[in-house]
Design a protein around this motif. Structure first.
Motif, mmCIF file in Angstrom:
data_model
loop_
_atom_site.group_PDB
_atom_site.id
_atom_site.type_symbol
_atom_site.label_atom_id
_atom_site.label_comp_id
_atom_site.label_asym_id
_atom_site.label_seq_id
_atom_site.Cartn_x
_atom_site.Cartn_y
_atom_site.Cartn_z
ATOM 1 N N CYS A 128 -95.333 8.872 -27.158
ATOM 2 C CA CYS A 128 -94.476 8.736 -28.333
ATOM 3 C C CYS A 128 -93.298 9.724 -28.253
ATOM 4 O O CYS A 128 -93.460 10.846 -27.775
ATOM 5 C CB CYS A 128 -95.308 8.991 -29.588
ATOM 6 S SG CYS A 128 -94.356 8.953 -31.110
ATOM 7 N N TYR A 184 -91.887 11.330 -30.644
ATOM 8 C CA TYR A 184 -91.775 12.272 -31.761
ATOM 9 C C TYR A 184 -92.619 13.535 -31.555
ATOM 10 O O TYR A 184 -92.256 14.400 -30.791
ATOM 11 C CB TYR A 184 -92.130 11.583 -33.082
ATOM 12 C CG TYR A 184 -91.199 10.465 -33.458
ATOM 13 C CD1 TYR A 184 -89.842 10.688 -33.652
ATOM 14 C CD2 TYR A 184 -91.674 9.167 -33.615
ATOM 15 C CE1 TYR A 184 -88.978 9.654 -34.009
ATOM 16 C CE2 TYR A 184 -90.828 8.131 -33.975
ATOM 17 C CZ TYR A 184 -89.473 8.374 -34.171
ATOM 18 O OH TYR A 184 -88.640 7.361 -34.515
ATOM 19 N N CYS A 185 -93.771 13.650 -32.206
ATOM 20 C CA CYS A 185 -94.376 14.978 -32.387
ATOM 21 C C CYS A 185 -95.212 15.444 -31.190
ATOM 22 O O CYS A 185 -95.409 14.727 -30.219
ATOM 23 C CB CYS A 185 -95.196 15.001 -33.670
ATOM 24 S SG CYS A 185 -96.854 14.338 -33.520
ATOM 25 N N GLN A 196 -98.056 13.853 -28.937
ATOM 26 C CA GLN A 196 -97.674 13.058 -27.759
ATOM 27 C C GLN A 196 -98.658 11.909 -27.521
ATOM 28 O O GLN A 196 -99.241 11.754 -26.431
ATOM 29 C CB GLN A 196 -97.550 13.952 -26.523
ATOM 30 C CG GLN A 196 -96.305 14.819 -26.532
ATOM 31 C CD GLN A 196 -95.019 13.989 -26.462
ATOM 32 O OE1 GLN A 196 -94.730 13.355 -25.461
ATOM 33 N NE2 GLN A 196 -94.260 13.979 -27.561
ATOM 34 N N CYS A 197 -98.841 11.113 -28.559
ATOM 35 C CA CYS A 197 -99.779 9.986 -28.484
ATOM 36 C C CYS A 197 -99.439 9.081 -27.298
ATOM 37 O O CYS A 197 -98.267 8.784 -27.041
ATOM 38 C CB CYS A 197 -99.705 9.171 -29.766
ATOM 39 S SG CYS A 197 -100.317 10.066 -31.208
ATOM 40 N N LEU A 240 -101.958 5.309 -33.376
ATOM 41 C CA LEU A 240 -100.555 5.698 -33.561
ATOM 42 C C LEU A 240 -100.299 5.769 -35.053
ATOM 43 O O LEU A 240 -100.932 5.055 -35.831
ATOM 44 C CB LEU A 240 -99.592 4.661 -32.961
ATOM 45 C CG LEU A 240 -99.532 4.467 -31.454
ATOM 46 C CD1 LEU A 240 -98.533 3.343 -31.138
ATOM 47 C CD2 LEU A 240 -99.131 5.743 -30.741
ATOM 48 N N CYS A 241 -99.347 6.589 -35.453
ATOM 49 C CA CYS A 241 -98.946 6.567 -36.858
ATOM 50 C C CYS A 241 -97.756 5.627 -37.024
ATOM 51 O O CYS A 241 -97.251 5.060 -36.053
ATOM 52 C CB CYS A 241 -98.628 7.983 -37.357
ATOM 53 S SG CYS A 241 -97.017 8.624 -36.837
ATOM 54 N N LYS A 267 -94.732 6.167 -37.461
ATOM 55 C CA LYS A 267 -93.549 6.567 -36.683
ATOM 56 C C LYS A 267 -93.682 6.075 -35.243
ATOM 57 O O LYS A 267 -92.722 5.594 -34.642
ATOM 58 C CB LYS A 267 -93.401 8.101 -36.704
ATOM 59 C CG LYS A 267 -93.191 8.674 -38.092
ATOM 60 C CD LYS A 267 -93.004 10.182 -38.073
ATOM 61 C CE LYS A 267 -94.283 10.960 -37.834
ATOM 62 N NZ LYS A 267 -95.228 10.984 -38.945
ATOM 63 N N GLY A 268 -94.877 6.220 -34.664
ATOM 64 C CA GLY A 268 -95.080 5.780 -33.297
ATOM 65 C C GLY A 268 -94.960 4.269 -33.153
ATOM 66 O O GLY A 268 -94.288 3.763 -32.232
ATOM 67 N N MET A 285 -99.213 14.253 -38.121
ATOM 68 C CA MET A 285 -99.778 13.675 -36.895
ATOM 69 C C MET A 285 -101.135 13.026 -37.210
ATOM 70 O O MET A 285 -102.198 13.515 -36.805
ATOM 71 C CB MET A 285 -99.880 14.719 -35.778
ATOM 72 C CG MET A 285 -100.417 16.066 -36.164
ATOM 73 S SD MET A 285 -100.533 17.242 -34.744
ATOM 74 C CE MET A 285 -98.830 17.588 -34.334
ATOM 75 N N PRO A 302 -103.114 10.574 -36.180
ATOM 76 C CA PRO A 302 -104.237 10.303 -35.272
ATOM 77 C C PRO A 302 -105.086 11.540 -34.965
ATOM 78 O O PRO A 302 -106.229 11.423 -34.519
ATOM 79 C CB PRO A 302 -103.554 9.782 -34.005
ATOM 80 C CG PRO A 302 -102.260 9.216 -34.484
ATOM 81 C CD PRO A 302 -101.834 10.133 -35.589
HETATM 82 FE FE1 SF4 Z 1 -95.942 9.805 -32.543
HETATM 83 FE FE2 SF4 Z 1 -97.253 9.718 -34.831
HETATM 84 FE FE3 SF4 Z 1 -98.546 10.234 -32.552
HETATM 85 FE FE4 SF4 Z 1 -96.902 12.060 -33.552
HETATM 86 S S1 SF4 Z 1 -98.792 11.304 -34.492
HETATM 87 S S2 SF4 Z 1 -97.012 11.434 -31.417
HETATM 88 S S3 SF4 Z 1 -95.304 10.772 -34.452
HETATM 89 S S4 SF4 Z 1 -97.530 8.318 -33.110
#
Ligand code: SF4
Length: 740
Positions: free
Chosen positions: A15, A17-18, A21-22, A48-49, A51-52, A183, A185
C-alpha cells in the motif's frame, strides 16, 4: 489519465500509505484503472483498510501533475519543459549560494519517500548543495520515539520485534495510538490480548481503538478501578499529562514490589535515579494532575506486571504513538514508557517489549538513510568522524566537505524567508531557497500560517510532488514525479522489515523519478559526484553506505529481497550485514536486544524524567484543550486521499468533536459552525457532539488546508531533545461563529 502497464501486468507490492505497508497485488491493463487486491502479508494478513482498497485512484487523479510548471512574471504557474525547469532551479540555486552561502539553500524530505530516494536526497544535499540544512517531515512524526529509543537502547527501530508477536501477549499498554482508524488491519494482532482482557489504551478520546477495550462510554470514574471493560481498560488523561500516567504506573510497580529486579540489575543502568524520580508520583497525586483515578492507575500497573514473564505471564508490551510523542515532553514521555517496560523486564524478552508505532509509509526507512538533519546513511551520527569517513568514501568525497548537523524541521521552517534581503546566511541564518520532496508543509506543519508566510517570502521554492498540493501551489517551480505503482524501490515497515515496491504502470505524461531529477540537477550544478538513477543501483550504494551502521542493509539487494519473497519469505529485518568471510547470507534480525543492547556496556539506559506540562496550557482566554489527529478515511495532509472520490465523499470536510456537556456550556449545538482560536490564529468547522471525548477537550483532524487547516492554530513549540512539535495539546477559545 488511462494507465499504461509495463511488462508483467500484475505485481506484488504494498500500500502507498501508512507504515503497516499492507501487502497488495496490482493489476494494470491498457485503458483501465489499476486493480487492487489484498494479499497475505504478515502485517495485514489479507486485510486492507478503505484507503488501501481505493489507493489506485491517486494514480489517475484528474489533476495529476504531468509536466513541470514554472511561475511566470504574472504570478501564474505554467507548463514548461524539463530542461527549462531544471535550468531555472540550477541557476537560482547557484545565484543564491554565490550571494548568501551554501546553507542558504535548504532541503525538506518526506517519510513517504522510498529508501532509495531518501538516501539520494541526503547525498544530494551534502555533496552537491553542500548545505547543512536538510530535514524531513518525520520530525513531525517519529522524532521523539527515535530520540527516546536511541538514548535508552542505543538504536531506534520502531518495533524491535515483528508485529505478529503481539498476538501472544497477556497485556498491551497502547499510549496515544488510534490504530483502529489509522491502520485498521493491525487490530487483528490485538485479538488475543483483548480476549484475555489485557488491552490498555491511553487517550483523551474514546477513540475507535479505546473502544476495543469494551469499556462503557462513561465519563472518567472515581475510586477503585471503576467499570473495566471485558477486553481491557481505557484511561482518559487530561491532554498533555500522559507522562504523569507513566510515572504513576512505575511508582506502583516499584512500591508494590512488582518490578523484575533480576532483569533490572543485569540488563539496565540508571534505575536508582528513576526510582527516586517516580517516588513522588503516588497515584492519588497523579490523579490530581492527569485526571485518571488512582484506583485505575493501580489496576493497570498490576495488569501489566501480572502479564510480565518475570511473574509467570505470557508477556506484555508497552507501545507509544503520536498521541503521547507529539509533545514538548515527547522524549521524556517515551523515556518514561521505556523505563516502565525495563522495570517490568520486557525489552529483549521473546513475547514482550517496548515499541513505537511508526505512522508514515516509510517513516522507518526515511529516518535511516540520511535525510535527517543530524544523520548520515546507516542511521549514523553526522558528527561522528568515523561515520563521516565511511560515508565520504562511498560518495567519493572528502569527509571534511560533508557539512555538519543542520536545523531540525520546525526550526528550519521558522528561519525561512527574507526575500530580497542583502545579508548572507552567516549573518542572518535565513535560508532563501527550499527544495521540498514529498511534504505538504502548509497543511502538515504546526503554526501553518507562519509557515506559509515564510514559504512565500523565499527567493526560490521548488516542490516535487504528484499532485498540486497546497504547498506546490505556492512554488516557483513544480516538478512532477513518479509515485508508488510507477516506480521500483524499497520501503521499511514499522517493524524494520525491508520490502519491495514494484512498478506496474508507466508514469503519466512527463513525470520522472526524483532519482533522475537529482542526477540532472547535480549535473547542471557542476557536481562530479555520481548519482545512479536505477533504483536497484541506488539501493546497492545505500547498502554499502549503511555497512557497519546501526541500520545495516549491506547484506541486502533488490535481487535478494525478490528471491526471499519468491521463496515465500516475509521480507528481511535490519540489521542484515553482508555475509563477509562466512559466505552465508545473514538471515536478518526480526527481534532485537535478545542478548544485549547496542550500547557501550550492552545495557539499556534508564533515564530519570519528570512532568513539566504543555507549552500552551489552558487559561481564561483559551480554556479548552485542542488535540489533533486523523480519521479512518484520510492520510496525513490529505493531498492524496482528498483526491479519492469515495474517501472524499465519506468525510469531505473537517469537523470539531466536543462533548455535549461542553457544547451546552458554550452554547454550541451539534452541527453548528464553530471557531477555534489560539494565540497563532483561528480555524472554523462544524461541531460534532460526542460523549467519547473529555468535556474539557475538543478534537479536530488535520487533513485539510486553507481555512480548514487546524494547524493554523497549533503551536510550533518543540521538544528540546527531539525537535518534535506539540501537535497534541494547545489551548483554544471555542465559540459559535455567530458570536465570534
Ligand atoms: Fe494502507 Fe490502510 Fe494498510 Fe495503512 S492500514 S498500509 S493505509 S491499507
Amino acid at each position: 489519465l488511462p494507465v499504461t502497464p509495463v511488462g508483467a501486468r500484475t505485481a506484488a507490492t504494498h500500500c502507498p500509505y501508512c507504515a503497516l505497508q499492507c501487502g497488495m497485488s496490482l493489476t494494470a491493463e491498457p485503458g483501465r484503472t489499476v486493480d487492487v487486491t489484498p494479499r497475505q502479508f504478515p502485517t495485514n494478513q489479507g486485510g486492507l483498510c478503505q484507503k488501501g482498497w481505493t489507493s489506485a485512484a491517486v494514480l489517475d487523479a484528474p489533476d495529476r501533475l504531468t509536466t513541470p510548471l514554472l511561475r511566470g512574471g504574472d504570478g501564474e504557474l505554467r507548463p514548461a519543459s524539463w530542461d527549462d525547469a531544471l535550468d531555472v532551479v540550477a541557476g537560482s540555486v547557484t545565484r543564491i549560494q554565490q550571494v548568501h552561502g551554501p546553507d542558504a539553500v535548504a532541503v525538506f524530505g518526506g517519510g513517504g519517500l522510498t529508501n532509495e530516494k531518501a538516501y539520494a536526497l541526503g547525498k544530494f544535499a551534502r555533496t552537491v548543495l553542500r548545505t547543512a540544512n536538510i530535514d524531513y517531515n518525520g520530525r513531525f512524526c517519529m522524532a521523539s520515539a527515535a530520540a527516546g529509543a536511541n538514548r535508552a537502547f542505543g538504536v531506534d527501530r520502531g518495533l524491535p520485534f515483528p508485529l505478529t508477536d503481539l498476538a501472544g501477549a497477556d497485556a498491551v499498554l497502547l499510549l496515544g495510538s488510534n490504530l483502529a482508524e489509522t491502520m485498521p488491519p493491525s487490530v487483528q494482532h490485538l485479538a488475543g490480548v483483548r480476549s484475555r482482557g489485557g488491552l490498555v489504551v491511553v487517550d483523551p478520546r474514546r477513540s475507535a481503538t479505546a473502544a476495543l477495550t469494551g469499556e462503557p462510554d462513561d465519563l472518567p470514574v472515581t475510586g477503585g478501578a471503576g467499570p473495566v471493560g471485558d477486553q481491557g481498560v481505557h484511561l482518559q488523561p487530561v491532554p498533555g499529562t500522559d507522562l504523569v500516567v507513566l510515572l504513576a504506573l512505575l511508582h506502583v510497580v516499584v512500591t508494590e514490589g512488582l518490578l523484575d529486579g533480576e532483569y533490572v540489575a543485569a540488563r539496565t543502568t540508571g534505575f536508582d535515579d528513576v526510582r527516586r524520580a517516580v517516588a513522588a508520583w503516588w497515584p492519588e497525586r497523579a490523579e490530581t494532575v492527569c485526571g485518571v483515578p488512582a484506583g485505575r492507575l493501580r489496576h493497570v500497573a498490576r495488569v501489566l506486571a501480572a502479564a510480565s514473564p518475570a511473574r509467570g505471564g505470557a508477556g506484555a508490551y508497552v507501545l507509544t504513538g503520536r498521541g503521547v510523542e507529539q509533545s514538548t515532553q515527547g522524549t521524556a514521555t517515551v523515556t518514561a514508557a521505556i523505563n516502565l517496560a525495563l522495570a517490568l523486564g520486557l525489552p529483549g524478552r521473546p513475547g514482550s517489549g517496548y515499541g513505537a508505532i511508526t505512522g508514515q509509509g516509510n517513516g522507518q526507512g526515511g529516518r535511516e538513510h540520511g535525510q535527517k538533519a543530524d544523520q548520515l546513511p546507516g542511521y549514523r551520527k553526522i558528527d561522528d568522524p568515523a561515520a563521516r569517513a565511511h560515508v565520504a568514501a562511498v560518495w567519493g568525497v572528502d569527509p571534511a566537505s560533508i557539512p555538519g548537523p543542520g536545523r531540525p524541521a520546525v526550526e528550519l521552517l521558522r528561519s525561512l524567508g527574507a526575500r530580497g534581503a542583502a545579508g548572507t546566511y552567516a549573518e542572518d541564518g535565513r535560508p532563501r531557497a527550499l527544495l521540498v520532496h514529498g511534504s505538504n508543509l502548509v497543511v502538515s506543519a504546526p503554526d501553518a500560517s507562519r509557515v506559509e508566510a515564510n514559504l512565500r517570502a523565499l527567493d526560490l521554492l521548488v516542490v516535487c510532488d504528484v499532485v498540486p498540493s497546497e504547498t506546490a501551489l505556492l512554488a516557483d517551480v513544480v516538478l512532477p514525479v513518479t509515485q508508488w505503482a510507477e516506480e521500483e524501490g524499497t520501503m521499511t515497515s514499522l517493524e524494520g522489515r525491508v520490502i519491495r515496491r514494484r512498478q506496474v504502470t508507466e508514469p503519466p505524461g512527463e513525470a520522472r523519478s526524483e532519482l533522475w531529477v537529482l542526477a540532472e540537477l547535480a549535473r547542471r550544478l557542476g557536481s562530479t559526484v555520481v548519482f545512479p538513477t536505477e533504483p536497484a543501483a541506488v539501493f546497492d550504494e545505500l547498502a554499502r553506505a549503511s555497512a557497519g551502521g546501526a541500520a545495516d542493509y549491506s547484506g541486502l539487494s533488490h535481487a535478494r529481497l525478490d528471491a526471499d519473497e519468491a521463496s515465500g519469505g516475509p521480507g528481511l529485518f535490519w540489521p542484515v550485514p553482508a555475509a563477509g568471510a562466512s559466505l552465508s547470507p545473514h538471515p536478518g534480525t526480526p527481534r532485537l536486544f535478545l542478548d544485549r543492547f547496542p550500547t557501550p556496556d550492552g545495557r539499556a539506559r534508564m533515564v530519570a524524567v519528570d512532568h513539566v506540562g504543555p507549552s500552551d496550557d489552558v487559561r481564561a482566554d483559551a480554556p479548552v484543550y485542542l488535540v489533533t489527529g486523523r480519521v479512518l478515511q484520510h492520510y496525513q495532509s490529505g493531498a492524496q486521499t482528498r483526491r479519492v472520490p469515495e474517501l472524499d465523499r465519506s468525510v469531505a470536510a473537517p469537523f470539531v468533536e466536543l462533548h455535549p456537556v461542553l457544547g451546552v456550556r458554550l452554547g454550541i449545538a451539534d452541527g453548528e459552525r464553530v471557531r477555534l482560536t489560539s494565540r497563532r490564529g483561528h480555524v472554523e468547522a462544524s461541531a460534532r457532539w460526542t460523549d467519547r471525548i473529555r468535556p474539557d477537550t475538543v478534537f479536530m483532524p488535520f487533513h485539510w488546508g486553507s481555512a480548514g487547516s487546524v494547524n493554523r492554530v497549533t503551536t510550533d513549540a518543540t521538544d528540546p531533545v527531539s525537535g518534535m512539535p506539540e501537535f497534541k495539546v494547545c489551548a483554544v477559545d471555542v465559540r459559535s461563529v455567530k458570536r465570534a
